[in-house]
Enzyme design. Sequence first.
Site, PDB file in Angstrom:
ATOM      1  N   GLY A  75      32.192 -20.095  94.329  1.00 37.23           N
ATOM      2  CA  GLY A  75      31.872 -19.804  92.938  1.00 37.23           C
ATOM      3  C   GLY A  75      30.588 -20.439  92.445  1.00 37.23           C
ATOM      4  O   GLY A  75      30.064 -20.051  91.393  1.00 37.23           O
ATOM      5  N   TYR A 112      48.430 -20.572 101.840  1.00 36.03           N
ATOM      6  CA  TYR A 112      47.991 -20.471 100.453  1.00 36.03           C
ATOM      7  C   TYR A 112      49.204 -20.488  99.542  1.00 36.03           C
ATOM      8  O   TYR A 112      49.967 -19.536  99.482  1.00 36.03           O
ATOM      9  CB  TYR A 112      47.189 -19.190 100.214  1.00 36.03           C
ATOM     10  CG  TYR A 112      45.937 -19.047 101.038  1.00 36.03           C
ATOM     11  CD1 TYR A 112      45.302 -20.151 101.612  1.00 36.03           C
ATOM     12  CD2 TYR A 112      45.360 -17.791 101.250  1.00 36.03           C
ATOM     13  CE1 TYR A 112      44.156 -20.008 102.366  1.00 36.03           C
ATOM     14  CE2 TYR A 112      44.204 -17.643 101.996  1.00 36.03           C
ATOM     15  CZ  TYR A 112      43.608 -18.750 102.562  1.00 36.03           C
ATOM     16  OH  TYR A 112      42.467 -18.597 103.310  1.00 36.03           O
ATOM     17  N   GLY A 114      29.829 -19.434  97.791  1.00 42.09           N
ATOM     18  CA  GLY A 114      29.817 -20.892  97.716  1.00 42.09           C
ATOM     19  C   GLY A 114      30.908 -21.441  96.827  1.00 42.09           C
ATOM     20  O   GLY A 114      30.672 -22.347  96.044  1.00 42.09           O
TER      21      GLY A 114
END
Length: 330
Positions: free
Chosen positions: A210, A56, A208
């Site tokens: 958002g 990330y 999902g």
Amino acid sequence: MQTRTLGNNGPKVSALGLGCMGMSAFYGAHDDTESIVTIHHALDRGLTLLDTADMYGPHTNEVLLGKALKGRREQAFVATKFGIVLDPNDPSARGVNGRPAYVHAACDASLKRLGIDTIDLYYQHRVDPHVPIEETVGAMAELVASGKVRYLGLSEASGATLERACKVHPIAALQSGFSLWTRDPQSNGMLGACRRLGVSLVAYSPLGRGFLTGAIRSPDDFDADDFRRHSPRFMGDNFARNLRLVEQVKTLAAGKGCSPAQLALAWVLAQGDDVLAIPGTRKRSRLDENLGALDVRLSVAELEAIDAVFPLDAASGGRYADEGMRMVNA
């Protein structure tokens, strides 16, 4: 804060965790200062499970979490992941590395970026098809023996792979996408394998990405560098069809007197005491809303009504493009 136990004999952690990925990558613009305040707010509210990964950023999300943990390490249960390798010349190109030497090197690098002595839960982010899982988990077990890691996890591994891994070392958690519109763990045998083997399922993207919050109405709502612009479920006709599902979530939530996000999270948590969820957010207000899901109780009849709207294959489009889908349930 409600807690759940990781694995058969693991630690108790908050039933809802915080996925930190979006604070540094994939979802467009971000604000490190606000993200750190949000992490602190999560700890203040009793949330303990914080989830990150070395890819990330890459790497910057672990650094960010490390800054937030200074002086507050004992309040957090830190989970991070290794294994996905990015091409510095092509961010869209990804590989997987599960070789034992890499496992050790990746762990040392994560510990340094996080600024901690021990990782509470260390996941293999994706299974390396070219390295037997026994070799990878064997190296991970060495990290436990050396005190660098407390518990082991896998992400997006198949039930068969999980069973092989558990023969090498106990696996506390299996992480997978799991939500109203991603019910793969129920259909592909993953959740059943977890229960046979005493492994907790940690649901990422339980909202999902958002979409199930109802806040996303158009692809134009995404920043130019938001990866959802290129995700099959958010493109073309799939977006329109999935938006109709969201309207159903909103209707069900209104009838329950909660927000769509709270209904979606309550559904995930209602799938069993061995299921946890790590919704991501960068804002304190959204964090508080998510935590409100802990107060939502769904009856058998309400769960049946939700299942009628969201059968196993309700969503249109894959949750990843073809290359990404080849890396799940491996």
